[in-house]
Structures are given as structure tokens and as C-alpha cells.
Design a protein around this motif. Structure first.
Motif, short mmCIF file in Angstrom:
data_model
loop_
_atom_site.label_atom_id
_atom_site.label_comp_id
_atom_site.label_asym_id
_atom_site.label_seq_id
_atom_site.Cartn_x
_atom_site.Cartn_y
_atom_site.Cartn_z
N ASP A 164 0.83 -1.21 0.00
CA ASP A 164 0.00 0.00 0.00
C ASP A 164 0.86 1.25 0.00
OD1 ASP A 164 -2.13 -1.68 0.08
OD2 ASP A 164 -2.81 -1.14 2.09
N THR A 165 1.88 1.24 0.85
CA THR A 165 2.78 2.41 0.92
C THR A 165 3.52 2.61 -0.39
OG1 THR A 165 3.09 2.05 3.30
CG2 THR A 165 4.71 3.42 2.17
N LEU A 166 4.01 1.51 -0.96
CA LEU A 166 4.76 1.59 -2.21
C LEU A 166 3.89 2.12 -3.35
CD1 LEU A 166 6.75 -1.77 -2.03
CD2 LEU A 166 7.66 0.54 -1.71
N VAL A 167 2.65 1.63 -3.45
CA VAL A 167 1.74 2.08 -4.51
C VAL A 167 1.36 3.54 -4.29
CG1 VAL A 167 -0.57 1.79 -5.49
CG2 VAL A 167 0.88 -0.20 -5.10
N GLY A 168 1.18 3.94 -3.03
CA GLY A 168 0.88 5.34 -2.74
C GLY A 168 2.01 6.26 -3.18
N LEU A 169 3.25 5.87 -2.87
CA LEU A 169 4.41 6.66 -3.29
C LEU A 169 4.54 6.66 -4.81
CD1 LEU A 169 7.03 5.49 -0.63
CD2 LEU A 169 5.92 7.73 -0.77
N LEU A 170 4.28 5.51 -5.43
CA LEU A 170 4.34 5.42 -6.89
C LEU A 170 3.32 6.34 -7.53
CD1 LEU A 170 5.60 3.94 -9.33
CD2 LEU A 170 3.79 2.24 -9.12
N GLY A 171 2.09 6.35 -7.00
CA GLY A 171 1.05 7.23 -7.53
C GLY A 171 1.45 8.69 -7.43
N ALA A 172 2.02 9.08 -6.29
CA ALA A 172 2.46 10.47 -6.12
C ALA A 172 3.54 10.81 -7.14
CB ALA A 172 2.99 10.67 -4.70
N GLY A 173 4.47 9.88 -7.37
CA GLY A 173 5.52 10.12 -8.35
C GLY A 173 4.97 10.24 -9.77
N LEU A 174 3.98 9.42 -10.09
CA LEU A 174 3.37 9.48 -11.43
C LEU A 174 2.64 10.80 -11.64
CD1 LEU A 174 2.11 5.79 -11.64
CD2 LEU A 174 3.88 6.82 -13.08
N PHE A 175 1.97 11.29 -10.61
CA PHE A 175 1.33 12.60 -10.71
C PHE A 175 2.37 13.71 -10.90
CE2 PHE A 175 -2.47 10.78 -8.37
CZ PHE A 175 -3.35 10.97 -9.44
#
Length: 274
Positions: free
Chosen positions: A66-77
Motif C-alpha cells: 500500500d505504501t509503495l503504490v501510494g508513493l508510486l502514484g504520487a511520483g506518477l502525478f
């Protein structure tokens, strides 16, 4: 003495540059996942021919997913924001001619694509997205075809993918990526090593995008949404060819290399926005 008004602008530029580097890291992680899973599939080690969304699905199933996907989403934005600013501010000096318009349109499409992946990460965290990427690609194609002029639009999207694929091949051949690297921060050995990774990555991504474009054009030509395939489908098509596992392995390693290229960009690319 520096005018006070210049400080906020300077801080804004620095913040956008940091956002671009974070975005490149996020994009690199996605392609490392795609390439890594495909390499495992080619070697018979239990991987799969995964597209971008399937790779993110794999990530969330890992410890601290969950944490990794959250960080990934922020990076993609962050990456989407930087690409949008490139299009709006013409930070690459593409100009307003036909070539410049196409380049800036490409930045806009890239921004929308990565923003949609960021939204997917949020949906995934909310347990609202676990559908197959290939099924989603076919559903989107069917939806477009259901509207007036939709078949032509799908064909045009296919041509865009073909164009992007050809551009990746051209960049690999002409080494135009060198224009954006800070060479003074690289040793000669580093630059040669990074170039090998980059050219392999660009060639592989170009091949995959051209396959996706051909599928979309074929889908429009035959008015058959089931012909549409995403990145995972393109890898599956490669695997089905003669010497498929070898072809898949070469392209998969290339996509992994493209992920490394994104990380190289995070460290060495000129990410300034004027």
C-alpha cells in the motif's frame, strides 16, 4: 541585489525540477516491474506478460505494498505535472511549427497517460481497480468505436502509438537523448555504460509501442475491439512468434533497461522549466 520577487520563482523552478526527478523514478519503477516480470516469464520462472496496471497490481501484493503504490502514484502525478508544463511552457524549445506542435502534443498525451496511472494507483488503494489491463484496453476501444467517428479516432490513436514507437527508435539511432544529459557530471565510462542501457531500452520500447499501434489500427480496420491490446498484449504477441521466448527475453530486458534509463534521467537529465 536580487529582487525579492525572483525568490518565489526560483523556489518554484527548483520544486518543479525535483518533481520531475521524482516522476522519472516512479516511471522507472513501473518499467522495471514490467521488464522484470517479462524476463521471468521468458525464462520460465513464473513471471507474466504484464502491462503497466498489472505490474502495479503485483506491487501492491508485496510487503508494504500500500505504501509503495501510494508513493508510486504520487511520483506518477509529479511526472504528469512536469510533462504538462513542458507542453505548455515549451521548455524543450520545440517551437510552434508542425514538428513542435507534434512534440508538445506528445508531452500532453504523456501527461494524461501518467496521470491516469496515478489515478489507478489511488483506485487500487481504495480496492476499486483490479481488472485486466488487456480487457480494459478492449473496453476503452469498444467504447470509442460505439460513438460516431470512433473507428477513425481509434485508428488515429493507433497511428500515434506507431509514431511514438518510431520516435523511440529514431532517438536510439540519433542519440538525441544526449542533449538532455549533464555530461560534466558523468565520467566517460559512465556515459558509455548509460548509453548502452538507454539505446537498448529505447529500441525495445519503440518495438512494443509499434506493436500496440498495429493492433489498434487493425482493430479499427476490422471494427473489432477484441483486436486491441495494451503493453501486456504486445509482449504476449511477441512470445507467440517463432523463437518467441528469445524475442520476449530480448525485449523484456530492453524494457527493464528503459526503466534504468528513467532512473538515469532522474539523476542526470536537465529538468529545468523556464
Amino acid at each position: 541585489m536580487t529582487p525579492p520577487s525572483s525568490h518565489p520563482k526560483k523556489h518554484l523552478k527548483r520544486s518543479l525540477s525535483v518533481a520531475a526527478r521524482i516522476g522519472y523514478i516512479a516511471k522507472g519503477v513501473v518499467y522495471l516491474l514490467i521488464g522484470g516480470l517479462a524476463v521471468m516469464a521468458a525464462a520460465g520462472l513464473g513471471g507474466e506478460h504484464a502491462g503497466t496496471k498489472e505490474s502495479i497490481n503485483q506491487l501492491i501484493q508485496r510487503p508494504f505494498g500500500d505504501t509503495l503504490v501510494g508513493l508510486l502514484g504520487a511520483g506518477l502525478f509529479a511526472y504528469a505535472l512536469w510533462r504538462l508544463l513542458q507542453a505548455l511552457l515549451d521548455s524543450e524549445d520545440a517551437g510552434r511549427g508542425p514538428k513542435g506542435i507534434v512534440t508538445r502534443l506528445g508531452f500532453t498525451i504523456s501527461s494524461l497517460t501518467h496521470a491516469s496511472l496515478g489515478v489507478y494507483c489511488i483506485d487500487l488503494l481504495l480496492n476499486a481497480a483490479m481488472s485486466s489491463g488487456e480487457a480494459a484496453a478492449q473496453d476503452r476501444t469498444a467504447l470509442l468505436m460505439s460513438h460516431q467517428g470512433g473507428v477513425i479516432l481509434v485508428f488515429c490513436v493507433g497511428l500515434v502509438f506507431l509514431g511514438v514507437g518510431l520516435r523511440q527508435l529514431w532517438r536510439a539511432i540519433t542519440r538525441s537523448y544526449l542533449d538532455n544529459w549533464h555530461h560534466r557530471q558523468m565520467s566517460t565510462g559512465q556515459r558509455r555504460f548509460f548509453e548502452g542501457i538507454t539505446r537498448w531500452g529505447l529500441l525495445a520500447r519503440g518495438v512494443v509501442f509499434m506493436i500496440i499501434g498495429l493492433f489498434l489500427c487493425l482493430s479499427a480496420w476490422q471494427t473489432d475491439p477484441s483486436q486491441a491490446q495494451g503493453l501486456g498484449g504486445a509482449l504476449t504477441a511477441l512470445a507467440a512468434r517463432p523463437f518467441g521466448p528469445w524475442l520476449l527475453g530480448v525485449v523484456a530486458l530492453g524494457l527493464f533497461s528503459y526503466g534504468l534509463y528513467c532512473l538515469i534521467n532522474a539523476a542526470f537529465r536537465d529538468t529545468s522549466v523556464d
